[in-house]
Design a protein around this motif. Structure first.
Motif: not given
Length: 351
Positions: A232-254
């Motif tokens: 699975v690849l899941a983008r964390d920063d677009v989940k509800p309640g998560r903080a976003m950082h301009p110019g960045q994407q946070r991923w969990v890749i399992q």
């Protein structure tokens, strides 16, 4: 009453028992509740990663109802991510849910987040080394405290004589991965211990990554690859309640269970490099701003202890029980179902 293990099953059980009027203590070797519902924070950037379960599926009506109730209390939220092209459709289209503000938020809510609920005690950084029973039938739990590495085998036996004891408790319920529960059960229920050792749980490597959010960055948030080393690849920063950082994407890749088992003993740095390479097919050429890998030794059930009539184990004569996702059928839903069964059978015991 004592509950050993502060994952979803343990926290669900503890809350049910406390709400039924029992005095409950939860012990866990980690620094906080969550188990596989964990969130890692990286400082000083403030990046957070749901590096255990990336989301919760919901099939059974009772489990969906529980999630809806927690959503009304602000502990979880529904998540409808955009899927990547060529992704396997997750969970037959069932809704996905995430904890707030991270996945571990659900367990914290169960233990301490309801203002009108009966309080219970959490003893974090307490690894239970053995189960001891006195002449009056009360349980005492020798523990290793603080953040020292978990003890096992000979090291555990050597630490027992000097270990502080927690207790006494009339009832103890274990909510641990089967391999960890087995050694505690051996002196008291050898049949449960044998059953636990026969249960197969497979490992999983998780990559926590931050990449640049350029014009060619992925516009989807979830992928379930049909083949290859990634599960699975899941983008964390677009989940509800998560903080976003301009110019960045946070991923969990399992990684898949098979790949993780083959690379179980690899260094985290080597695993991170391998998963970055595999993720290139999905994320495209990226600038990797952060990578770190975490190994979950007990992640997915292959052969579980579940039967519809026995989603928990209970010995009334001993005041000893057992629950967990392997008994409930696997995953968060199985953990919750097993905890419900354990509460039903152990809740009649004295507090």
């Amino acid at each position: 009453m004592a509950v050993i293990g502060a994952g979803l099953a343990g926290c669900t059980l503890a809350r049910a028992l406390a709400d039924a009027g029992h005095d409950v203590t939860v012990l866990d070797k980690a620094r906080g509740p969550g188990g596989r519902l964990s969130t890692r924070r990286v400082e000083p950037q403030g990046w957070t990663f749901d590096h255990g379960a990336v989301a919760l599926g919901a099939r059974a009506p009772a489990w969906r109802q529980a999630l809806a109730g927690w959503a009304a209390q602000g502990a979880v939220a529904a998540w409808s991510p955009r899927l990547a092209p060529d992704s396997v459709q997750p969970l037959d289209g069932a809704a996905l849910w995430v904890g707030l503000p991270g996945m571990a938020g659900l367990c914290r809510h169960l233990l301490h987040g309801q203002t009108d609920a009966r309080p219970l005690e959490l003893l974090a950084r307490h690894q239970v080394l053995a189960l001891e029973r006195d002449a009056d039938g009360r349980w005492w739990l020798p523990v290793q405290r603080d953040e020292a590495a978990p003890l096992d085998g000979e090291a555990r036996a050597a630490a027992l004589p000097q270990a502080p004891r927690c207790g006494p408790y009339d009832t103890v319920v274990l909510s641990l991965p089967p391999a960890q529960a087995a050694s505690l059960l051996d002196p008291w229920r050898a049949d449960w211990a044998h059953e636990a050792r026969s249960t197969v749980l497979r490992p999983a490597w998780s990559l926590m990554a931050v990449v640049d959010d350029g014009p060619d960055a992925p516009d989807w948030a979830l992928a379930w690859p049909a083949d290859g080393p990634l599960a699975v690849l899941a983008r964390d920063d677009v989940k509800p309640g998560r903080a976003m950082h301009p110019g960045q994407q946070r991923w969990v890749i399992q990684a898949t269970a098979d790949w993780s088992a083959q690379h179980l003993a690899d260094r985290p740095e080597a695993v991170a490099d391998a998963l970055v390479a595999a993720a290139g097919r999905w994320l495209g050429p990226r600038r990797w701003l952060h990578t770190s890998a975490h190994r979950w030794a007990y992640a997915t059930s292959v052969r579980a202890m579940v039967s519809p009539e026995r989603r928990a184990r209970w010995d009334a004569a001993l005041g000893l029980g057992l629950c967990g996702e392997a008994l409930g059928g696997g995953g968060a839903e199985g953990a919750w179902a097993s905890a419900q069964a354990a509460a039903a059978v152990s809740g009649a015991a004295g507090s």
